[in-house]
Design a protein around this motif. Structure first.
Motif, PDB file in Angstrom:
ATOM      1  N   PHE A  65       0.823  -1.204   0.000  1.00  7.73           N
ATOM      2  CA  PHE A  65       0.000   0.000   0.000  1.00  7.73           C
ATOM      3  C   PHE A  65       0.862   1.261   0.000  1.00  7.73           C
ATOM      4  CE2 PHE A  65      -2.735   3.221   2.109  1.00  7.73           C
ATOM      5  CZ  PHE A  65      -3.773   3.221   1.174  1.00  7.73           C
ATOM      6  N   TYR A  66       2.025   1.200   0.655  1.00  6.67           N
ATOM      7  CA  TYR A  66       2.920   2.368   0.703  1.00  6.67           C
ATOM      8  C   TYR A  66       3.350   2.784  -0.702  1.00  6.67           C
ATOM      9  CZ  TYR A  66       7.191   5.084   1.342  1.00  6.67           C
ATOM     10  OH  TYR A  66       8.163   6.052   1.258  1.00  6.67           O
ATOM     11  N   LEU A  67       3.688   1.820  -1.535  1.00  9.89           N
ATOM     12  CA  LEU A  67       4.136   2.151  -2.896  1.00  9.89           C
ATOM     13  C   LEU A  67       3.069   2.935  -3.654  1.00  9.89           C
ATOM     14  CD1 LEU A  67       5.883  -1.209  -3.873  1.00  9.89           C
ATOM     15  CD2 LEU A  67       6.957   0.912  -3.086  1.00  9.89           C
ATOM     16  N   GLY A  68       1.815   2.506  -3.503  1.00 12.00           N
ATOM     17  CA  GLY A  68       0.734   3.229  -4.160  1.00 12.00           C
ATOM     18  C   GLY A  68       0.423   4.537  -3.483  1.00 12.00           C
ATOM     19  N   ALA A  69       0.532   4.563  -2.138  1.00 11.62           N
ATOM     20  CA  ALA A  69       0.209   5.773  -1.383  1.00 11.62           C
ATOM     21  C   ALA A  69       1.156   6.907  -1.721  1.00 11.62           C
ATOM     22  CB  ALA A  69       0.251   5.478   0.123  1.00 11.62           C
ATOM     23  N   VAL A  70       2.441   6.587  -1.887  1.00 15.75           N
ATOM     24  CA  VAL A  70       3.416   7.620  -2.246  1.00 15.75           C
ATOM     25  C   VAL A  70       3.059   8.248  -3.588  1.00 15.75           C
ATOM     26  CG1 VAL A  70       5.814   8.013  -2.932  1.00 15.75           C
ATOM     27  CG2 VAL A  70       5.315   6.673  -0.884  1.00 15.75           C
ATOM     28  N   LYS A  71       2.632   7.425  -4.537  1.00 12.55           N
ATOM     29  CA  LYS A  71       2.242   7.944  -5.849  1.00 12.55           C
ATOM     30  C   LYS A  71       1.008   8.848  -5.744  1.00 12.55           C
ATOM     31  CE  LYS A  71       4.094   3.965  -8.370  1.00 12.55           C
ATOM     32  NZ  LYS A  71       3.773   2.788  -9.235  1.00 12.55           N
ATOM     33  N   ILE A  72       0.087   8.469  -4.857  1.00  9.74           N
ATOM     34  CA  ILE A  72      -1.114   9.291  -4.650  1.00  9.74           C
ATOM     35  C   ILE A  72      -0.724  10.663  -4.111  1.00  9.74           C
ATOM     36  CG2 ILE A  72      -3.191   9.560  -3.240  1.00  9.74           C
ATOM     37  CD1 ILE A  72      -3.474   6.483  -3.380  1.00  9.74           C
ATOM     38  N   ILE A  73       0.123  10.694  -3.078  1.00 11.35           N
ATOM     39  CA  ILE A  73       0.543  11.964  -2.470  1.00 11.35           C
ATOM     40  C   ILE A  73       1.292  12.814  -3.488  1.00 11.35           C
ATOM     41  CG2 ILE A  73       1.937  13.033  -0.672  1.00 11.35           C
ATOM     42  CD1 ILE A  73      -0.615  11.623   0.306  1.00 11.35           C
ATOM     43  N   GLU A  74       2.181  12.195  -4.258  1.00  9.02           N
ATOM     44  CA  GLU A  74       2.937  12.950  -5.257  1.00  9.02           C
ATOM     45  C   GLU A  74       2.011  13.516  -6.329  1.00  9.02           C
ATOM     46  OE1 GLU A  74       5.951  10.378  -6.761  1.00  9.02           O
ATOM     47  OE2 GLU A  74       7.234  10.574  -4.986  1.00  9.02           O
ATOM     48  N   ALA A  75       1.033  12.727  -6.744  1.00 12.21           N
ATOM     49  CA  ALA A  75       0.105  13.199  -7.774  1.00 12.21           C
ATOM     50  C   ALA A  75      -0.727  14.372  -7.267  1.00 12.21           C
ATOM     51  CB  ALA A  75      -0.809  12.052  -8.217  1.00 12.21           C
ATOM     52  N   VAL A  76      -1.198  14.286  -6.018  1.00 17.40           N
ATOM     53  CA  VAL A  76      -1.976  15.384  -5.446  1.00 17.40           C
ATOM     54  C   VAL A  76      -1.118  16.639  -5.324  1.00 17.40           C
ATOM     55  CG1 VAL A  76      -3.149  16.187  -3.363  1.00 17.40           C
ATOM     56  CG2 VAL A  76      -3.599  13.898  -4.235  1.00 17.40           C
ATOM     57  N   ASN A  77       0.124  16.462  -4.847  1.00 17.30           N
ATOM     58  CA  ASN A  77       1.014  17.614  -4.702  1.00 17.30           C
ATOM     59  C   ASN A  77       1.300  18.274  -6.049  1.00 17.30           C
ATOM     60  OD1 ASN A  77       1.192  17.223  -1.950  1.00 17.30           O
ATOM     61  ND2 ASN A  77       3.118  16.092  -2.045  1.00 17.30           N
ATOM     62  N   GLU A  78       1.521  17.450  -7.075  1.00 16.32           N
ATOM     63  CA  GLU A  78       1.789  17.996  -8.405  1.00 16.32           C
ATOM     64  C   GLU A  78       0.568  18.719  -8.957  1.00 16.32           C
ATOM     65  OE1 GLU A  78       3.161  14.807 -10.818  1.00 16.32           O
ATOM     66  OE2 GLU A  78       5.045  14.554  -9.708  1.00 16.32           O
ATOM     67  N   ALA A  79      -0.605  18.157  -8.712  1.00 11.52           N
ATOM     68  CA  ALA A  79      -1.832  18.800  -9.197  1.00 11.52           C
ATOM     69  C   ALA A  79      -2.054  20.137  -8.494  1.00 11.52           C
ATOM     70  CB  ALA A  79      -3.033  17.879  -8.968  1.00 11.52           C
ATOM     71  N   GLU A  80      -1.828  20.164  -7.174  1.00 11.04           N
ATOM     72  CA  GLU A  80      -1.976  21.416  -6.434  1.00 11.04           C
ATOM     73  C   GLU A  80      -0.964  22.455  -6.903  1.00 11.04           C
ATOM     74  OE1 GLU A  80      -1.564  20.225  -2.390  1.00 11.04           O
ATOM     75  OE2 GLU A  80      -3.692  19.757  -2.136  1.00 11.04           O
ATOM     76  N   SER A  81       0.253  21.992  -7.184  1.00 15.62           N
ATOM     77  CA  SER A  81       1.280  22.916  -7.657  1.00 15.62           C
ATOM     78  C   SER A  81       0.930  23.493  -9.019  1.00 15.62           C
ATOM     79  CB  SER A  81       2.642  22.197  -7.727  1.00 15.62           C
ATOM     80  OG  SER A  81       3.067  21.810  -6.452  1.00 15.62           O
ATOM     81  N   ALA A  82       0.381  22.643  -9.886  1.00 17.53           N
ATOM     82  CA  ALA A  82       0.009  23.108 -11.227  1.00 17.53           C
ATOM     83  C   ALA A  82      -1.088  24.168 -11.144  1.00 17.53           C
ATOM     84  CB  ALA A  82      -0.458  21.933 -12.074  1.00 17.53           C
ATOM     85  N   ILE A  83      -2.071  23.949 -10.288  1.00 18.86           N
ATOM     86  CA  ILE A  83      -3.145  24.929 -10.106  1.00 18.86           C
ATOM     87  C   ILE A  83      -2.594  26.220  -9.522  1.00 18.86           C
ATOM     88  CG2 ILE A  83      -5.245  25.437  -8.808  1.00 18.86           C
ATOM     89  CD1 ILE A  83      -5.676  23.554 -11.139  1.00 18.86           C
ATOM     90  N   ALA A  84      -1.699  26.080  -8.525  1.00 19.16           N
ATOM     91  CA  ALA A  84      -1.116  27.265  -7.910  1.00 19.16           C
ATOM     92  C   ALA A  84      -0.316  28.068  -8.919  1.00 19.16           C
ATOM     93  CB  ALA A  84      -0.226  26.857  -6.738  1.00 19.16           C
TER      94      ALA A  84
END
Length: 304
Positions: A65-84
């Motif tokens: 689950f950690y391997l997938g969770a890290v990808k989720i957090i990175e994707a959310v962070n990248e999406a937030e950064s793109a919007i910002a």
């Protein structure tokens, strides 16, 4: 509780090993962190950690689950950064770190001004002279004096910092003034060393007419806090090798005296170091730009 917040806590527990450390990282109590892990386990229907009295280690389900969770957090962070980036309104948190002396003099005092400019960015500052593992500890930007040793990181140079070897007048009167680099490894002189658990074999790098020379240095005192070494030097306890901007005021007022001027220490680069994946984050770029300008300006004033 937010499912995403539960995942964030889970990721940091895996990386830091304890609920208390993960809780501090996420700014929640250990009890809240524990509840978030339990809620995540109930949702998934599996046990994510093997629990001991001192540390949590992920189960096989937890590792997957950690391997997938890290990808989720990175994707959310990248999406937030793109919007910002598009909205010119950067948001979110930044984890930054710096050595104690550099951090106290240059970085910490600039955080309130940075927050005034960008009030939606939450800054989490950690000052330590220990060798911080940027990737495993989730650091976004590290301001450091030194060289880049990890190919998984990027570095932006800010400026080269001159170093000096110096000691208190009282020490030099009592023990004599070293005239050559070899005098530093003589038993009659005490060098004050920056050491911490896991630090490499210690040496000072001096510039000589024959080129760069590395000297294995010893002494009766060492500390994991560079400012402690400066205080010991001021008390006449030994010789220090420090960035000039950190001791310039003491050299000006005579409480420390520069020695070995003909064979000074090699300069060291002040740099911002950050993971490759953080390069496109506008928060990271803003922090580096802000601190680079601030450090250049303040060090210039210190050296006047």
């Amino acid at each position: 509780m937010s499912y995403l917040d539960n995942i964030r806590v889970f990721v940091r527990v895996v990386e830091l090993g304890t609920l208390s450390s993960a809780g501090r990282d996420q700014r929640v109590t250990p009890a809240v962190a524990s509840n978030r892990i339990k809620e995540l386990e109930r949702h998934l229907g599996v046990r994510l950690f093997n629990r001991t009295t001192r540390k949590l280690s992920p189960t096989e389900h937890g590792r997957v689950f950690y391997l997938g969770a890290v990808k989720i957090i990175e994707a959310v962070n990248e999406a937030e950064s793109a919007i910002a980036d598009l909205s010119h309104n950067p948001k979110g948190s930044l984890r930054i770190t710096a050595p104690l002396g550099l951090g106290r003099r240059l970085i910490a005092s600039g955080i309130p001004e940075f927050h005034d400019r960008y009030p939606d960015i939450e800054v989490r500052l950690r000052l330590s002279d220990h060798n911080v593992d940027i990737l495993s500890e989730g650091v976004d930007v590290a301001f450091k004096l030194g060289v880049l040793e990890d190919s998984n990181l990027r570095m932006r140079g800010i400026l080269n910092c001159q170093r000096v070897v110096c000691a208190a007048p009282g020490y030099l009167e009592k023990r004599g003034t070293p005239e050559t680099p070899d005098a530093l490894i003589d038993d009659k002189h005490d060098c004050l060393l920056l050491r911490y658990p896991g630090s490499k074999e210690y040496y000072w790098t001096l510039q000589t007419p024959d080129g760069i020379r590395k000297l294995e240095i010893g002494g009766p005192y060492d500390s994991d806090d560079g400012d402690v070494l400066t205080q010991w030097a001021l008390e006449g306890r030994g010789i220090i090798n420090k960035p000039l901007f950190e001791v310039k005021a003491h050299l000006n007022d005579g409480t420390l005296v520069e020695i070995l001027k003909d064979t000074p220490p090699a300069s060291v680069q002040l740099a911002a170091i950050y993971p490759h994946k953080r390069f496109q984050d506008p928060k990271v770029r803003l922090m580096i730009d802000f601190m680079a300008e601030r450090c250049q300006r303040m060090i210039g004033k210190m050296l006047e």
